[in-house]
Design a protein around this motif. Structure first.
Motif, PDB file in Angstrom:
ATOM      1  N   ASP A  24     -11.052  -3.258 -17.921  1.00 26.26           N
ATOM      2  CA  ASP A  24     -10.423  -3.784 -19.130  1.00 26.26           C
ATOM      3  C   ASP A  24     -10.125  -2.677 -20.135  1.00 26.26           C
ATOM      4  N   HIS A  25     -10.082  -1.427 -19.654  1.00 25.05           N
ATOM      5  CA  HIS A  25      -9.734  -0.267 -20.473  1.00 25.05           C
ATOM      6  C   HIS A  25      -8.752   0.610 -19.697  1.00 25.05           C
ATOM      7  N   VAL A  26      -7.824   1.224 -20.407  1.00 23.95           N
ATOM      8  CA  VAL A  26      -6.846   2.130 -19.808  1.00 23.95           C
ATOM      9  C   VAL A  26      -7.094   3.528 -20.370  1.00 23.95           C
ATOM     10  N   ARG A  27      -7.136   4.504 -19.484  1.00 24.99           N
ATOM     11  CA  ARG A  27      -7.362   5.892 -19.903  1.00 24.99           C
ATOM     12  C   ARG A  27      -6.154   6.420 -20.668  1.00 24.99           C
ATOM     13  N   ASP A  40     -11.205  12.311 -22.382  1.00 23.10           N
ATOM     14  CA  ASP A  40     -10.093  11.417 -22.683  1.00 23.10           C
ATOM     15  C   ASP A  40     -10.562  10.237 -23.527  1.00 23.10           C
ATOM     16  N   SER A  41      -9.614   9.539 -24.113  1.00 21.44           N
ATOM     17  CA  SER A  41      -9.900   8.313 -24.851  1.00 21.44           C
ATOM     18  C   SER A  41      -9.536   7.123 -23.969  1.00 21.44           C
ATOM     19  N   TYR A  42      -9.895   5.924 -24.418  1.00 22.45           N
ATOM     20  CA  TYR A  42      -9.623   4.710 -23.647  1.00 22.45           C
ATOM     21  C   TYR A  42      -9.124   3.608 -24.581  1.00 22.45           C
ATOM     22  N   LEU A  43      -8.126   2.885 -24.112  1.00 26.46           N
ATOM     23  CA  LEU A  43      -7.558   1.755 -24.837  1.00 26.46           C
ATOM     24  C   LEU A  43      -8.192   0.486 -24.309  1.00 26.46           C
ATOM     25  N   SER A  44      -8.799  -0.280 -25.180  1.00 29.05           N
ATOM     26  CA  SER A  44      -9.439  -1.542 -24.800  1.00 29.05           C
ATOM     27  C   SER A  44      -8.387  -2.633 -24.670  1.00 29.05           C
ATOM     28  N   LEU A  45      -8.401  -3.342 -23.547  1.00 33.01           N
ATOM     29  CA  LEU A  45      -7.477  -4.445 -23.329  1.00 33.01           C
ATOM     30  C   LEU A  45      -8.132  -5.785 -23.620  1.00 33.01           C
ATOM     31  N   THR A  46      -9.277  -5.754 -24.275  1.00 36.36           N
ATOM     32  CA  THR A  46      -9.950  -6.985 -24.660  1.00 36.36           C
ATOM     33  C   THR A  46      -9.221  -7.592 -25.857  1.00 36.36           C
TER      34      THR A  46
END
Length: 80
Positions: A24-27, A40-46
């Motif tokens: 549920d996260h995209v790098r 790297d950071s991560y984008l939460s898709l929650t």
């Protein structure tokens, strides 16, 4: 930004914590454009976060076009 209306803007959270083991996260390849960063950071898709339009106007920058296309193509991303 996912969507906006007169009441505010829905956004997704970005974290600097390693979420590589979660689906549920995209790098976000932060190290590709900032060699000084440790990871790297991560984008939460929650669940999106609602913020006021005024707060959204104070933005930090633009999202990489390829990353944005990948995010918009995810089927489990909320759209309404």
């Amino acid at each position: 930004m996912l969507r906006a209306d007169s009441r505010g803007v829905d956004v997704l959270k970005i974290t600097s914590q390693d979420k590589s083991d979660r689906d549920d996260h995209v790098r976000i390849p932060t190290r590709d454009w900032d060699p000084g960063t440790e990871h790297d950071s991560y984008l939460s898709l929650t669940e999106p976060i609602r913020i006021s339009s005024d707060d959204f106007a104070d933005r930090a920058g633009r999202c990489d076009a390829d990353l944005w296309q990948k995010i918009r193509g995810l089927r489990h991303l909320p759209t309404s």
